[in-house]
Design an enzyme around this catalytic site. Structure first.
Site, PDB file in Angstrom:
ATOM      1  CB  SER A 172      90.135  22.219 133.572  1.00 37.50           C
ATOM      2  OG  SER A 172      89.584  21.376 134.471  1.00 37.50           O
ATOM      3  CE1 TYR A 190      94.728  22.428 136.214  1.00 34.97           C
ATOM      4  CE2 TYR A 190      92.183  22.237 136.837  1.00 34.97           C
ATOM      5  CZ  TYR A 190      93.521  21.936 135.949  1.00 34.97           C
ATOM      6  OH  TYR A 190      93.380  21.264 134.893  1.00 34.97           O
TER       7      TYR A 190
HETATM    8  C1  BGC Z   1      92.370  18.251 136.578  1.00 31.60           C
HETATM    9  C2  BGC Z   1      92.205  16.924 137.277  1.00 31.60           C
HETATM   10  C3  BGC Z   1      90.844  16.332 137.995  1.00 31.60           C
HETATM   11  C4  BGC Z   1      90.081  16.601 136.685  1.00 31.60           C
HETATM   12  C5  BGC Z   1      88.683  16.160 136.904  1.00 31.60           C
HETATM   13  C6  BGC Z   1      91.284  18.043 135.437  1.00 31.60           C
HETATM   14  O1  BGC Z   1      91.059  19.579 134.967  1.00 31.60           O
HETATM   15  O2  BGC Z   1      93.666  18.371 136.266  1.00 31.60           O
HETATM   16  O3  BGC Z   1      93.160  17.125 138.505  1.00 31.60           O
HETATM   17  O4  BGC Z   1      90.836  15.048 138.243  1.00 31.60           O
HETATM   18  O5  BGC Z   1      89.997  17.808 136.216  1.00 31.60           O
HETATM   19  O6  BGC Z   1      88.138  16.910 138.143  1.00 31.60           O
END
Ligand code: BGC
Length: 263
Positions: A151, A164
């Protein structure tokens, strides 16, 4: 999800295992790798039938697919998943560690059990799957591809999403380190770092116009990413064309990480 004849068959005779492929980005990746010619093992958690949409989409487009339930944080179940893959398709060439969860909550009140659950899926999962897949790939002796869906938050803080972010930051260093260890076996390891992609993980934001507007203001391209766009990058990284890419994160975020935040 339709078969798109524009794609060349980059992955013919390859076998790919995609975790968390019952929906969202994982589902798109499974379909796209199949369109490129790979046989797909769709991993999912939950009741039998959970991955039926993905399976049907692949099979009705003429692809080969098998769905297997396995909790990615459980080594016995992951070993069974790899064994099932090899039993059905003969080998394993590509692993996509896509399964991931998040739970947004203020840090000072964040329940430890939730943090442990997030670590189990988002970090222990890729570790276990990569380890068991790498053993299989090493034994085959024909190289391989490990692609982790990370991410932008492996780099970018996100308030209320500390666990996360911590797991994605961990995934960043897991990738960098095992890429070096696995390089002698011609197994490449890379991360894809999506920004805001329109999938069920963001259902809360998608359902709330004010939140959605705030998020869009953070993205220079001003829109959600599509799962298919992430799948295109995965198809490239899985292919022979990406043989010289390893140990890196490839961001796909509409410019989110480059947002300057000025007036
Ligand atoms: C997350 C989302 C978030 C996006 C951008 C992703 O990795 O799961 O919740 O909106 O990143 O911030």
């Amino acid at each position: 999800m339709e078969f798109d004849k524009r794609y060349a068959l980059k992955l013919q005779n390859k076998v790919a295992m995609v975790t968390g492929a019952a929906r969202g980005i994982g589902q798109s990746i499974a379909l796209r790798l199949s369109q490129e010619g790979a046989a797909i093992v769709v991993d999912y958690v939950g009741k039998p039938g959970t991955a039926d949409t993905t399976l049907k989409a692949i099979k009705s487009a003429g692809g080969q697919a098998l769905a297997v339930a396995a909790d990615v944080g459980n080594p016995q179940q992951v070993q069974a998943l790899v064994d099932e893959t090899v039993k059905n398709f003969g080998h394993l060439d590509i692993l996509v560690n896509n399964a991931g969860i998040e739970f947004k909550h203020p840090f000072v009140e964040f329940p430890l059990e939730q943090f442990q659950k997030i670590i189990s899926v988002n970090l222990i999962g890729p570790f276990v799957c990569a380890q068991i897949a790498a053993r299989q790939m090493i034994q085959q002796g024909t190289g391989g591809r490990i692609i982790n869906i990370s991410s932008v938050h492996e780099d970018l803080p996100m308030p209320t999403n500390a666990p996360y972010c911590a797991t994605k930051g961990g995934l960043r260093m897991l990738t960098r380190t095992i890429a070096v260890e696995l390089a002698p076996h011609k197994i490449t390891v890379n991360n894809i770092g999506p920004g805001a992609v329109f999938t069920p993980i963001d259902a809360d934001v998608e359902a709330n116009k004010a939140l959605e507007d705030t998020l869009m203001a953070e993205i220079p391209l001003g829109r959600w990413g599509k799962p298919e766009e992430v799948a295109s990058l995965a198809a490239f990284l899985a292919s022979d064309e990406a043989a010289y890419c390893t140990g890196s994160t490839f961001f796909i975020d509409g410019g989110m990480l480059r947002q300057s935040g000025s007036l």
